[in-house]
Design a protein around this motif. Structure first.
Motif, PDB file in Angstrom:
ATOM      1  N   LEU B  15      21.743 -11.108 -12.480  1.00 58.41           N
ATOM      2  CA  LEU B  15      21.111 -12.285 -13.102  1.00 58.41           C
ATOM      3  C   LEU B  15      19.772 -11.889 -13.723  1.00 58.41           C
ATOM      4  O   LEU B  15      19.221 -10.836 -13.393  1.00 58.41           O
ATOM      5  N   PRO B  16      19.211 -12.739 -14.593  1.00 56.43           N
ATOM      6  CA  PRO B  16      17.917 -12.398 -15.219  1.00 56.43           C
ATOM      7  C   PRO B  16      16.779 -12.253 -14.196  1.00 56.43           C
ATOM      8  O   PRO B  16      15.788 -11.583 -14.467  1.00 56.43           O
ATOM      9  N   ARG B  17      16.913 -12.873 -13.044  1.00 62.09           N
ATOM     10  CA  ARG B  17      15.911 -12.779 -11.964  1.00 62.09           C
ATOM     11  C   ARG B  17      14.503 -13.232 -12.414  1.00 62.09           C
ATOM     12  O   ARG B  17      13.499 -12.649 -12.042  1.00 62.09           O
ATOM     13  N   THR B  18      14.477 -14.272 -13.229  1.00 56.32           N
ATOM     14  CA  THR B  18      13.186 -14.814 -13.657  1.00 56.32           C
ATOM     15  C   THR B  18      12.847 -16.075 -12.873  1.00 56.32           C
ATOM     16  O   THR B  18      11.746 -16.611 -13.009  1.00 56.32           O
ATOM     17  N   ASN B  19      13.790 -16.563 -12.108  1.00 56.51           N
ATOM     18  CA  ASN B  19      13.613 -17.799 -11.353  1.00 56.51           C
ATOM     19  C   ASN B  19      13.131 -18.964 -12.237  1.00 56.51           C
ATOM     20  O   ASN B  19      12.266 -19.733 -11.864  1.00 56.51           O
ATOM     21  N   CYS B  20      13.708 -19.062 -13.425  1.00 55.20           N
ATOM     22  CA  CYS B  20      13.245 -20.055 -14.391  1.00 55.20           C
ATOM     23  C   CYS B  20      13.747 -21.464 -14.069  1.00 55.20           C
ATOM     24  O   CYS B  20      13.284 -22.435 -14.659  1.00 55.20           O
ATOM     25  N   GLN B  21      14.708 -21.568 -13.213  1.00 55.10           N
ATOM     26  CA  GLN B  21      15.235 -22.864 -12.746  1.00 55.10           C
ATOM     27  C   GLN B  21      16.014 -23.658 -13.795  1.00 55.10           C
ATOM     28  O   GLN B  21      16.303 -24.831 -13.587  1.00 55.10           O
ATOM     29  N   LYS B  22      16.346 -23.024 -14.907  1.00 54.63           N
ATOM     30  CA  LYS B  22      17.111 -23.762 -15.928  1.00 54.63           C
ATOM     31  C   LYS B  22      18.500 -24.176 -15.413  1.00 54.63           C
ATOM     32  O   LYS B  22      19.092 -25.122 -15.914  1.00 54.63           O
ATOM     33  N   CYS B  23      18.986 -23.451 -14.428  1.00 55.09           N
ATOM     34  CA  CYS B  23      20.302 -23.763 -13.875  1.00 55.09           C
ATOM     35  C   CYS B  23      20.229 -24.937 -12.910  1.00 55.09           C
ATOM     36  O   CYS B  23      21.248 -25.402 -12.405  1.00 55.09           O
ATOM     37  N   ASN B  27      15.908 -20.928  -7.459  1.00 54.35           N
ATOM     38  CA  ASN B  27      15.696 -19.572  -7.960  1.00 54.35           C
ATOM     39  C   ASN B  27      17.032 -18.879  -8.185  1.00 54.35           C
ATOM     40  O   ASN B  27      18.086 -19.463  -7.916  1.00 54.35           O
ATOM     41  N   CYS B  28      16.965 -17.672  -8.673  1.00 59.94           N
ATOM     42  CA  CYS B  28      18.199 -16.955  -9.017  1.00 59.94           C
ATOM     43  C   CYS B  28      19.072 -16.696  -7.789  1.00 59.94           C
ATOM     44  O   CYS B  28      20.293 -16.714  -7.862  1.00 59.94           O
ATOM     45  N   PHE B  31      21.020 -19.709  -6.969  1.00 60.12           N
ATOM     46  CA  PHE B  31      22.096 -19.867  -7.944  1.00 60.12           C
ATOM     47  C   PHE B  31      23.261 -18.932  -7.613  1.00 60.12           C
ATOM     48  O   PHE B  31      24.428 -19.326  -7.626  1.00 60.12           O
ATOM     49  N   LYS B  44      25.766 -22.452 -16.396  1.00 60.15           N
ATOM     50  CA  LYS B  44      24.529 -23.187 -16.122  1.00 60.15           C
ATOM     51  C   LYS B  44      23.306 -22.279 -16.237  1.00 60.15           C
ATOM     52  O   LYS B  44      22.195 -22.753 -16.433  1.00 60.15           O
ATOM     53  N   CYS B  45      23.487 -20.989 -16.105  1.00 58.23           N
ATOM     54  CA  CYS B  45      22.374 -20.060 -16.311  1.00 58.23           C
ATOM     55  C   CYS B  45      22.309 -19.795 -17.810  1.00 58.23           C
ATOM     56  O   CYS B  45      22.870 -18.825 -18.316  1.00 58.23           O
ATOM     57  N   PRO B  47      19.939 -18.807 -19.911  1.00 63.37           N
ATOM     58  CA  PRO B  47      19.393 -17.542 -20.455  1.00 63.37           C
ATOM     59  C   PRO B  47      20.456 -16.446 -20.474  1.00 63.37           C
ATOM     60  O   PRO B  47      20.589 -15.723 -21.466  1.00 63.37           O
TER      61      PRO B  47
HETATM   62  S1  SF4 Z   1      18.873 -20.248 -14.943  1.00 65.78           S
HETATM   63 FE1  SF4 Z   1      18.844 -20.009 -12.730  1.00 65.78          FE
HETATM   64  S2  SF4 Z   1      19.970 -18.147 -12.343  1.00 65.78           S
HETATM   65 FE2  SF4 Z   1      19.473 -18.137 -14.492  1.00 65.78          FE
HETATM   66  S3  SF4 Z   1      17.589 -17.008 -14.616  1.00 65.78           S
HETATM   67 FE3  SF4 Z   1      16.995 -19.124 -14.432  1.00 65.78          FE
HETATM   68  S4  SF4 Z   1      16.799 -19.467 -12.226  1.00 65.78           S
HETATM   69 FE4  SF4 Z   1      17.843 -17.535 -12.481  1.00 65.78          FE
END
Ligand code: SF4
Lengths: 405, 478
Positions: B15-23, B27-28, B31, B44-45, B47
């Motif tokens: 995974l991108p491991r950015t913990n961006c929470q878009k999913c 965090n990753c 997910f 759902k991820c 990025p």
């Molecule tokens: S969408 Fe979720 S799984 Fe994908 S990079 Fe962001 S936090 Fe990680």
């Protein structure tokens, strides 16, 4: 495909196509090579007639078509279900006209990649429930019997076998419950005797579910039915197993071990019963619930038990019971509903039928049903499944274009 | 290899491991954990899906988590039906994913009225069950006349009267093409490619970007041969129909479905990794007898196929007594077996009860709970519902198996403080548990009244009997 009735020459064409299909060179008749070969074989006159029927509208470029062969699934089922015989004839020490054997499966239910008789040597047994006192039954069940019959277990049993084509009956001694009528074990035993006289098939006898009382009742009826090899419904971990199994063993009966939805408890209970009875006198019940009211739990518990057994779990290699009458616990089976959902007199029996069917497909061997139409329809299903496969494959193409009704 | 659990770490690393929470996850790692449990979807991820630098990783993850059975989408307008997408042979191995849609048929020789009736029936079919709305899903339009003009007319009538997705049924490519020309922006299912027409059907499937059914009744070699050729010619969204033989031959049908799924899930053979379909409506011309019998056998065939891996069904009956058990059965089999059987034993407050409101008792089996609480809520009866721990057994089973025990009543009464909430000491238990009433009364010193056997009768009970019961209790306990 053309409809078969449209072209009188279709049969001839088909026989040629068939001949080609059997050869390895061509498979798909929209391909040009098929037509070439056909032309070689047919007289010019026949060709005139047949070609339009099978010739595609445009010429398709020839494609090399590798024929793909279907291979049977590579399934390995090292386990085998134990065969349990229910009932005893005179020569065996009982008074039954016949006995039934259930079990013996070597594959999951109706996996007939081999001959049916090899993987499922015995057909399932369909029994009708009868009760030792009048209980509230749905109208869709009552309407098949007279009200008098429902007060007379022996007559009820006779009708279930003779008129409704059940293989066996399951007598439920519900009145023995201390909180119902508290019928004594010896009175209950008399009812069992009457039923044994009324029918000549093997029988199954159940208690009230009260663990203390069932021990007394089962002990008494074991004695009174000595040698009949009746199926006792049922033993569970809450019972004094030593006390109940000694007479069962002494008088030679077969038991159902009941462990609703719990494979571990089923193994545990079986292990305890093994101390008294040989494995071929034990059947197991993982419980059954109706469609819309928990079917998935009983279905899956039953299927899991069967698959575990076939994969080699020796403590579960017993035939399985399905208490299909529980289908009626789903309100959709008996409730008067909007006319859209059909009359309950049809809906109810269908509910039990389809619940039973699912349990049949999950692997059950002995069926407790209460609606008199269920055994005969399920038997018809089983006959089709075991029967010779005479059906027209070509005809099925027509479902797309056949007018119905 | 059959389905086996995947380590979330393995996914996390990709995974991108950015913990961006878009999913929508914390965090990753969270997910990844949900993904391996089938509780979320890879798309759902965003990025990972959208950024080119992650493309390779996306594909790696997909190859690890993709289902054994391809997921095929049939679509019309906003309605998408997913079929297939399955991972396992048996539901207890994990869970089944996509309940098989049910299509009802119309044909081009039916009157306009009849077509509209059937279409409206299909669209309006609805039954609420455990908070879920059970529905029918599709219209299968059959060309009986084999006349493209009539077919077009029928497709138009259907399109005007429903938003449901469509399946076009004819073995003649020109008829299918006539239908497709009206559904250009959608993804109807084309039925079907056979050994005679597969080449032309493949072209249509590609041109109109529609999924294609492969029909080879009773001939698995043929089914595979056509499938292989379709894949080779670039058609990827296939649905396999080995033929539904109701009556004689039903075991061939069942065994074909079992074999296809087994090969896909247990042997990981991609040639078999497609959704399947069944046509229980063949009962209407394969079985002899009256309508009752034909409809019964249609139901039998449908039930047999639902428990044996079918991914889509075509039916003809518009009888509620056929469709209700079938849609319920489908729901049951496609319920996630990892969900608990029981709900928490507790006191549930319904509406605005006062200190003289009735207290109903039920078991903590999830389905019983849904039914009983639903019935009381719908009839707007202010009351309490005491959920007693029966180890997840339904009332009748719990009663028979001695799981409805006084101690458990006591536990939940004490914990919930019920004694402070009501002034009376009356419990209303279901009739199916009647035989425990004495024991419970003795043990917990509440009056135990045997109520109705089904919760649908609770409103009548409250109206006709409850006032009397309460008065009696009050006069005895002054
Ligand atoms: S969408 Fe979720 S799984 Fe994908 S990079 Fe962001 S936090 Fe990680």
């Amino acid at each position: 495909m053309e409809k078969s009735d449209k072209n009188p020459y279709r049969k001839i064409a088909e026989s040629f196509i068939k001949a080609f299909e059997d050869s390895d060179e061509i498979e798909l008749d929209s391909i040009e090579i098929a037509i070439d070969k056909l032309e070689l074989l047919l007289s010019s006159i026949t060709r005139q007639i047949i070609t339009p029927t099978i010739m595609p509208p445009q010429i398709v470029k020839p494609i090399e078509v590798p024929k793909v062969k279907f291979e049977k699934p590579k399934m390995v089922w090292p386990g085998k279900i134990i065969e349990v015989e229910i009932g005893a004839t005179r020569s065996m020490g009982g008074t039954r006209d016949k006995t039934y054997i259930i079990g013996g499966e070597k594959a999951p239910s109706f996996y007939f990649f081999e001959k049916p008789e090899i993987v499922m040597p015995h057909k399932p047994i369909f029994a009708l429930d009868i009760f030792d006192m009048k209980i509230s039954l749905p109208k869709a069940v009552r309407m098949f019997y007279g009200e008098d019959v429902l007060n007379d277990p022996a007559e009820w049993a006779r009708i279930a076998i003779e008129k409704f084509n059940a293989d066996m009956i399951t007598l439920h001694l519900v009145s023995t419950d201390p909180n119902v009528k508290n019928t004594s074990p010896s009175e209950a035993a008399k009812i069992v005797e009457n039923v044994l006289q009324a029918v000549k098939v093997p029988i199954c006898v159940g208690g009230s579910g009260n663990p203390e009382k069932d021990v007394e009742v089962f002990s008494k009826i074991s004695e009174i039915a000595e040698g009949e090899r009746i199926l006792i419904n049922s033993l569970n971990l809450d019972m004094d197993l030593k006390k109940v199994l000694e007479p069962i063993k002494k008088y030679g009966h077969v038991v159902i071990d009941f462990s609703p939805m719990d494979l571990d408890k089923a193994r545990q209970l079986n292990r305890k019963v093994y101390d008294y009875l040989p494995k071929n006198m034990i059947v197991i019940d993982m419980n059954c619930a109706g469609i819309g009211y928990g079917l998935e739990y009983g279905y899956t518990a039953t299927q899991r038990a069967r698959l575990a057994a076939l994969r080699g779990d020796e403590e579960l290699q017993h035939p399985l019971v399905a208490g299909v009458s529980n289908a009626w616990a789903a309100r959709e089976a008996w409730l008067k509903m909007d006319p859209l959902w059909g009359p309950k007199e049809i809906r109810g029996p269908i509910w039990e039928l389809l619940t039973g069917l699912c349990m049949l497909l999950a692997g059950a061997d002995y069926f407790m049903t209460v609606c008199p139409t269920t055994p005969s329809t399920l038997k018809e299903f089983v006959e089709y499944i075991y029967g010779e496969k005479v059906f027209s494959k070509e005809e099925l193409y027509n479902w797309v274009s056949t007018k119905i009704g | 290899m059959p389905w086996k659990s995947i380590s979330p770490i393995e996914i996390y690393k990709l995974l991108p491991r950015t913990n961006c929470q878009k999913c929508g996850e914390e965090n990753c790692m969270a997910f990844a954990a949900k993904l391996v449990n089938m509780e979320t979807k890879l798309d759902k991820c965003t990025p990972l899906l959208e950024e080119p630098k992650y493309k390779a990783n996306y594909e790696k993850i997909w190859s690890i988590i993709k289902p054994a059975v391809k997921e095929v989408i049939i679509k019309r307008g906003d309605i998408s039906l997913k079929i297939g997408g399955e991972y396992v042979m048996y539901r207890h191995d994990l869970t089944y994913i996509n309940p098989p849609p049910i299509a009802l048929d119309v044909d081009d020789e039916m009157s306009e009225n009849e077509i509209i009736n059937r279409v409206k029936f299909t669209e309006n079919f609805s039954y609420t069950y455990t908070g879920i709305n059970l529905k029918l899903d599709m219209i299968a339009i059959r060309s009986v006349s084999e006349d493209p003009k009539k077919f077009i007319k029928t497709v138009k009538i259907v399109m005007e009267n429903t938003k449901l997705p469509i399946m076009l049924c004819s073995l003649k490519p020109e008829i299918i093409e006539a239908g497709l020309s009206l559904l250009k922006n959608d993804r109807p299912l084309i039925y079907a490619a056979t050994k005679s027409n597969w080449n032309e059907m493949a072209k249509l499937s590609k041109e109109y970007k529609c999924p294609l059914a492969v029909f080879s009744p009773g001939d698995m070699d043929g089914l595979l041969t056509i499938t292989k050729n379709l894949i080779d010619s670039g058609v990827g969204d296939l649905v396999l129909d080995p033929g539904t033989f109701v009556g004689n031959g039903l075991s061939t049908t069942i065994n074909s479905l079992v074999a296809i799924r087994w090969k896909a899930c247990e042997e990981e053979n991609p040639l078999y990794g497609f959704p399947t379909m069944g046509v229980p409506m063949t009962a209407w011309f394969l079985m002899d007898g009256d309508k009752l019998k034909k409809a019964t056998w249609e139901a039998i065939a449908a039930a047999s196929l639902i428990v044996n891996h079918v991914s889509l069904l075509v039916m003809h009956s518009i009888e509620g007594w056929v469709l209700l058990p079938i849609t319920l059965l489908r729901r049951n089999i496609y319920t996630d077996p990892r969900k608990p059987v029981s709900v928490k034993p507790e006191l549930k407050v319904i509406g605005n009860p006062n200190e003289w409101s009735p207290v109903f008792v039920t078991s903590n089996f999830v389905l019983t709970y849904y039914l009983v609480s639903g019935d009381i809520e719908n009839s707007k009866i202010d009351s309490y519902l005491l959920i007693v721990d029966t180890e997840g057994y339904a009332v009748d089973v719990a009663t028979a198996a001695n799981k409805f025990i006084p101690d458990k009543f006591k536990e939940v009464i004490d914990e919930s403080g019920l004694e402070k909430k009501v002034k009376h000491r009356i419990l209303v238990i279901p009739r199916k548990a009647a035989k425990i009433s004495g024991d419970v009364e003795d043990a917990i010193k509440w009056r135990v009244i045997v109520g109705p056997s089904d919760s649908s009768e609770i409103p009548a009970f409250v109206k006709n009997e409850w006032p009397k019961i309460l008065e009696e209790w009050k006069s005895e306990n002054k």
